[in-house]
Design a protein around this motif. Structure first.
Motif, short mmCIF file in Angstrom:
data_model
loop_
_atom_site.label_atom_id
_atom_site.label_comp_id
_atom_site.label_asym_id
_atom_site.label_seq_id
_atom_site.Cartn_x
_atom_site.Cartn_y
_atom_site.Cartn_z
N THR A 1 1.08 -1.18 -0.05
CA THR A 1 0.09 -0.13 -0.03
C THR A 1 0.96 1.27 0.10
N LEU A 2 1.91 1.36 0.79
CA LEU A 2 2.92 2.63 0.70
C LEU A 2 3.58 2.71 -0.59
N SER A 3 4.02 1.80 -1.16
CA SER A 3 4.71 1.84 -2.30
C SER A 3 3.89 2.44 -3.39
N VAL A 4 2.36 1.75 -3.56
CA VAL A 4 1.35 2.39 -4.55
C VAL A 4 1.07 3.70 -4.19
N ILE A 5 1.01 4.24 -2.95
CA ILE A 5 0.82 5.66 -2.50
C ILE A 5 2.11 6.37 -3.09
N TYR A 6 3.27 5.84 -2.77
CA TYR A 6 4.38 6.66 -3.16
C TYR A 6 4.69 6.83 -4.55
N LEU A 7 4.34 5.75 -5.38
CA LEU A 7 4.32 5.95 -6.70
C LEU A 7 3.28 6.72 -7.40
N THR A 8 2.07 6.64 -6.84
CA THR A 8 1.02 7.76 -7.22
C THR A 8 1.60 9.02 -6.96
N VAL A 9 1.87 9.58 -5.81
CA VAL A 9 2.77 10.72 -5.29
C VAL A 9 3.83 11.03 -6.39
N PHE A 10 4.73 10.10 -6.95
CA PHE A 10 5.83 10.22 -7.63
C PHE A 10 5.21 10.63 -9.13
N VAL A 11 3.98 9.95 -9.58
CA VAL A 11 3.59 10.29 -11.02
C VAL A 11 3.05 11.71 -11.00
N ILE A 12 2.05 12.25 -9.82
CA ILE A 12 1.64 13.34 -9.73
C ILE A 12 2.63 14.29 -9.76
N VAL A 13 3.67 14.15 -8.89
CA VAL A 13 4.76 15.34 -8.88
C VAL A 13 5.37 15.65 -10.43
N LYS A 14 5.71 14.20 -11.01
CA LYS A 14 6.32 14.56 -12.15
C LYS A 14 5.40 15.24 -13.37
N ALA A 15 4.08 14.59 -13.36
CA ALA A 15 3.37 15.16 -14.20
C ALA A 15 3.01 16.93 -13.83
N SER A 16 3.00 17.18 -12.80
CA SER A 16 2.87 18.78 -12.49
C SER A 16 4.13 19.61 -12.99
N ARG A 17 5.19 19.12 -13.04
CA ARG A 17 6.43 19.61 -13.62
C ARG A 17 6.46 19.63 -15.07
N TRP A 18 6.19 18.43 -15.44
CA TRP A 18 6.06 18.47 -17.13
C TRP A 18 5.09 18.90 -17.83
N GLY A 19 3.79 19.05 -16.96
CA GLY A 19 2.60 19.61 -17.64
C GLY A 19 2.03 18.33 -18.73
N MET A 20 1.15 18.87 -19.42
CA MET A 20 0.46 17.53 -20.39
C MET A 20 1.17 17.86 -21.60
N ASN A 21 1.60 16.84 -22.24
CA ASN A 21 2.15 16.85 -23.56
C ASN A 21 1.53 15.57 -24.37
N LEU A 22 0.37 15.87 -24.78
CA LEU A 22 -0.45 15.00 -25.48
C LEU A 22 -1.30 15.79 -26.60
N ASP A 23 -1.04 15.25 -27.94
CA ASP A 23 -1.72 15.82 -28.90
C ASP A 23 -2.49 14.71 -29.74
N LEU A 24 -3.81 14.70 -29.89
CA LEU A 24 -4.37 13.61 -30.66
C LEU A 24 -4.86 14.02 -31.77
N ASN A 25 -4.26 15.18 -32.45
CA ASN A 25 -4.64 15.75 -33.60
C ASN A 25 -3.82 15.02 -34.74
N PRO A 26 -4.45 14.23 -35.84
CA PRO A 26 -3.94 13.29 -36.63
C PRO A 26 -2.89 14.23 -37.59
N HIS A 27 -3.16 15.48 -37.78
CA HIS A 27 -2.52 16.37 -38.64
C HIS A 27 -1.15 16.55 -38.08
N HIS A 28 -1.02 16.44 -36.61
CA HIS A 28 0.15 16.65 -35.86
C HIS A 28 1.05 15.48 -35.52
#
Length: 232
Positions: A1-28
């Motif tokens: 449980t602790l490892s899952v919580i830590y990894l979840t926080v890890f992903v949240i922290v990294k995502a907050s620093r990187w921002g969203m980098n997702l483009d679904l437009n087929p023209h791109h």
């Protein structure tokens, strides 16, 4: 449980620093952030999911576990994938390898996973040893030689996989698809069909429905061999 919580926080922290980098437009499609809506390599996900859902517990706890697994895997996978700043094809199966080796949070996560595996591996080895030796010799401890030999074989197999096939994603997808097909789908459905036949209440619909489930599980397992050259 602790490892899952830590990894979840890890992903949240990294995502907050990187921002969203997702483009679904087929023209791109030439951009590194572009992601297609469909890939024929999707059975890799179903193989991993089959292993994640391979749980045994009471009905109430099983439903709760399935919900927790679904939420955890979906959240961590979707958020990390959407936030990853480089081309999505660069994402490795072990997502900690996508972070710099000198990253403090990744280092702590690796240390935690190391201690977790140090505890889990002996438990799994004991389960395998107890089942195998009990079946062959009708004793979980026939002798120290038998136990030491079996433990050495298990460790050697693990080390050989780590050396010659360090692709945890492939291993999990194959093992998950096989275990999901046999233990989670085929065996329960087969037992249910034979039980219904014994009791005389086997209907055509039951036979077709459960046969279809077995077929889907088998196709999922076979698909792992087809996509092996199309995944990292």
């Amino acid at each position: 449980t602790l490892s899952v919580i830590y990894l979840t926080v890890f992903v949240i922290v990294k995502a907050s620093r990187w921002g969203m980098n997702l483009d679904l437009n087929p023209h791109h499609s030439s951009l590194p952030q572009y992601t297609s809506m469909f890939e024929w390599s999707f059975p890799a996900l179903t193989g991993v999911s089959a292993l994640a859902y391979l749980l045994q517990n009471a009905t109430r706890d099983l439903v709760i576990a399935y919900i927790c697994v679904c939420v955890t895997y979906t959240f961590m996978g979707a958020v990390f994938y959407a936030a990853f700043p480089l081309a999505k094809s660069c994402i490795e199966d072990n997502f900690l390898n996508n972070v710099a080796s000198d990253d403090a949070m990744a280092f702590v996560a690796r240390i935690g996973l190391f201690f977790q595996m140090s505890c889990v591996f002996p438990l799994l080895t004991f389960i395998i040893r107890a089942q195998f030796l009990q079946f062959i010799f009708h004793s979980v401890w026939p002798s120290a030689f038998h136990v030491l030999t079996l433990n050495s074989v298990i460790v050697s197999i693990s080390v050989l996989f780590a050396i010659f096939m360090p692709k945890i994603g492939h291993i999990i997808s194959f093992v998950g698809a096989f275990c999901g097909f046999t233990y989670a789908i085929a065996l329960p459905c087969a037992v249910y069909i034979f039980a219904c036949r014994r009791d005389g209440n086997l209907t055509f619909f039951k036979l077709i429905f459960h046969g279809f489930l077995i077929f889907i599980g088998f196709i999922n397992f076979v698909a792992q061999f087809i996509i092996i050259g199309h995944t990292k």
